[in-house]
Design an enzyme around this catalytic site. Structure first.
Site, mmCIF file in Angstrom:
data_model
loop_
_atom_site.group_PDB
_atom_site.id
_atom_site.type_symbol
_atom_site.label_atom_id
_atom_site.label_comp_id
_atom_site.label_asym_id
_atom_site.label_seq_id
_atom_site.Cartn_x
_atom_site.Cartn_y
_atom_site.Cartn_z
ATOM 1 N N HIS A 105 0.829 -1.219 0.000
ATOM 2 C CA HIS A 105 0.000 0.000 0.000
ATOM 3 C C HIS A 105 0.861 1.265 0.000
ATOM 4 O O HIS A 105 0.442 2.307 0.495
ATOM 5 C CB HIS A 105 -0.950 0.025 1.203
ATOM 6 C CG HIS A 105 -1.645 -1.272 1.448
ATOM 7 N ND1 HIS A 105 -2.835 -1.617 0.844
ATOM 8 C CD2 HIS A 105 -1.295 -2.354 2.196
ATOM 9 C CE1 HIS A 105 -3.196 -2.832 1.236
ATOM 10 N NE2 HIS A 105 -2.269 -3.304 2.043
ATOM 11 N N SER B 276 14.163 21.011 -16.798
ATOM 12 C CA SER B 276 12.953 21.765 -17.113
ATOM 13 C C SER B 276 13.349 23.005 -17.896
ATOM 14 O O SER B 276 14.427 23.571 -17.675
ATOM 15 C CB SER B 276 12.250 22.161 -15.817
ATOM 16 O OG SER B 276 11.458 23.308 -16.010
ATOM 17 N N LYS C 262 15.292 21.691 -11.656
ATOM 18 C CA LYS C 262 14.715 20.372 -11.901
ATOM 19 C C LYS C 262 15.651 19.377 -12.580
ATOM 20 O O LYS C 262 16.362 19.717 -13.509
ATOM 21 C CB LYS C 262 13.453 20.497 -12.769
ATOM 22 C CG LYS C 262 12.274 21.165 -12.107
ATOM 23 C CD LYS C 262 11.846 20.535 -10.782
ATOM 24 C CE LYS C 262 11.200 19.191 -10.948
ATOM 25 N NZ LYS C 262 9.901 19.256 -11.608
ATOM 26 N N GLU D 7 9.730 7.779 -16.859
ATOM 27 C CA GLU D 7 8.355 8.196 -17.192
ATOM 28 C C GLU D 7 8.000 7.765 -18.614
ATOM 29 O O GLU D 7 6.869 7.365 -18.898
ATOM 30 C CB GLU D 7 8.218 9.710 -17.034
ATOM 31 C CG GLU D 7 8.302 10.131 -15.571
ATOM 32 C CD GLU D 7 8.470 11.640 -15.394
ATOM 33 O OE1 GLU D 7 8.160 12.399 -16.318
ATOM 34 O OE2 GLU D 7 8.933 12.040 -14.308
#
Ligand code: ARG
Length: 457
Positions: free
Chosen positions: A155, A276, A282, A289
């Site tokens: 979880h 970024s 960033k 991804e």
């Protein structure tokens, strides 16, 4: 309007839009090599069947071999409908009337089934190779980091401590099964469909065993209608690809979480991260991804093929031309997922100190309950006692491991005086086969190496 090879029965040419709509060359030209090899074998078979004279067969094969040598730079025309017609046109341009004999007793229906099976044998092998390379890297990371203790989650809540070797070996076994699924479905590619003709079988006495041998297949197809109509082997490949990419996507999701500020267990190399355009601070795990995102294309390909085939009357229908684009794309995509993941794992940094400093001690609650069980308490009662201890720790902001023996014994008569809870101890309790104990992890790595050696054969 150029003349089609099937123009005889037609009085008018195709509408230009229809011509473009019908053309599959943009997708199937990658099978040029397979198509030519198929024709070389076919020329031998029809020569043996008495359709070609020996010198005609020789001329055809000479021209086909020339095309084969240049198969990467063949000049196609807009009027070529598909790779089969393009190769036949090139052959006829070279040889004239003899070129026109190659299609005797053959149909594009069995030809495309042959080419696709041959091409997929190759692609499937490449997919397996890229997964095998990733598998080796996963095992190397598992072995290198096996002493590191990390939280394992249920979880997404820290649950119990595990060896990082155990964690990476869990992915190892998933990916190893993926490889075995491809090996299994490769068996179903290995059926030689040629001489099925349009659907009823070739009208000539073709030696199919000769074709099988020439083209390196394990067996010949048993039924010509099945051979030209079904695409189950592609669907099976896409099922295996979907499962493999699901694993990689899920693995990538873990990596994304473990690289995020709340965890920082791992740091990806600059080589596999991007920045970024506006936020100079960033460094994003785009490689992971994209692995997660591109998995959608592979699932999409599986759905496409199931949908394309689900309502088709036997045997061949042009709908089947829609099979190759999604399958080829899925195979290339999966190859790239494996290659990128391989690079990410081989170059990422493991923040061992950060992990060691952030292990929540309540992950040892199960072990404390086990100790109470060993001292005579039924498990359900032990669970309740430890639950109360954890609750009190949460309220007072104390770590479970900071409680003294006398503090602990206040909770239960079964609590021994010398309770010593450690993460290492928790791992040592789990040396059973398949557990996270050091001996078990070592055994997994040993077996993993054996499996790799077998796949590499
Ligand atoms: N380009 C076609 C395909 O990919 C080849 C088979 C065409 N057969 C036919 N009868 N029109 O499916």
């Amino acid at each position: 309007m150029s003349k089609k090879m099937w123009h005889g029965r037609f009085e008018k040419g195709n509408d230009p839009l229809m011509e473009k709509f019908n053309r599959s060359l943009g997708v199937d030209s990658v099978m040029a090599e397979e198509d030519i090899k198929g024709s070389i074998a076919w020329s031998k078979a029809i020569e043996k069947a008495g359709i070609l004279k020996k010198n005609e067969g020789d001329k055809l094969r000479k021209a086909l071999n020339e095309l084969l040598r240049k198969s990467k730079e063949l000049k196609f025309l807009d009027s070529d409908e598909d790779i089969h017609m393009a190769i036949e046109r090139l052959l006829t341009e070279k040889l004239g009337i003899i070129g026109k004999k190659i299609h005797t007793g053959r149909s594009r229906n069995d030809q495309v089934a042959l080419d696709t099976r041959m091409y997929m044998k190759k692609l499937c092998g490449q997919v397996q190779d890229s997964l095998l390379s990733l598998l080796k890297t996963v095992l190397a990371v598992a072995e290198k980091e096996k002493e590191v203790i990390m939280p394992a989650f249920t979880h997404l809540q820290a649950a119990q401590p595990v060896s990082m070797g155990h964690y990476f070996m869990s992915w190892f076994y998933m990916i190893e099964r993926d490889i075995s699924r491809f090996a299994d479905c490769a068996k179903r590619f290995d059926i030689m469909p040629l001489a099925s003709g349009a659907l009823a079988g070739s009208g000539y006495k073709i030696d199919r065993e000769l074709l099988r041998r020439e083209l390196g297949f394990a067996a010949v197809s048993d039924n010509s209608m099945d051979a030209v109509a079904d695409r189950d082997y592609l669907i099976e490949f896409l099922s295996a690809a979907s499962i493999a990419s699901m694993h990689l996507s899920r693995f990538a999701e873990d990596m994304i979480i473990f690289c995020s500020p709340g965890y920082r267990y791992f740091e990806l190399s600059d080589a596999y991260s991007t920045g970024s355009s506006i936020m100079p601070n960033k460094k994003n795990p785009d490689s992971m991804e994209l692995i997660r995102g591109k998995t959608g294309r592979i699932f999409g390909a599986l759905t496409t093929l199931l949908t394309v085939t689900k309502g088709l009357p036997l045997t061949y229908n042009k709908d089947l031309q829609e099979d190759k684009a999604p399958v080829f794309d899925a195979a290339e995509t999966l190859k790239s997922l494996a290659q990128i993941f391989d690079g990410v794992l081989a170059t990422m940094k493991v923040n061992r100190d950060k992990i060691a400093a952030s292990l929540p001690s309540d992950m040892l609650a199960t072990d404390l309950a086990d100790i109470l069980v060993e001292n005579g308490l039924p498990f359900r009662d032990a669970h309740e006692v430890v639950g109360r201890i954890v609750l009190d720790c949460n309220k007072s902001g104390r770590e479970l491991t900071s409680l003294t023996a006398s503090e602990l014994s206040a909770y239960s008569k079964a609590m021994p005086k010398n309770v010593k809870l450690t993460f290492k101890g928790a791992l040592l309790r789990r040396n059973l086969y398949g557990g996270t104990g050091p001996d078990s992890v070592a055994a997994q790595i040993k077996k993993g190496k054996k499996l790799i050696a077998e796949w590499a054969k």
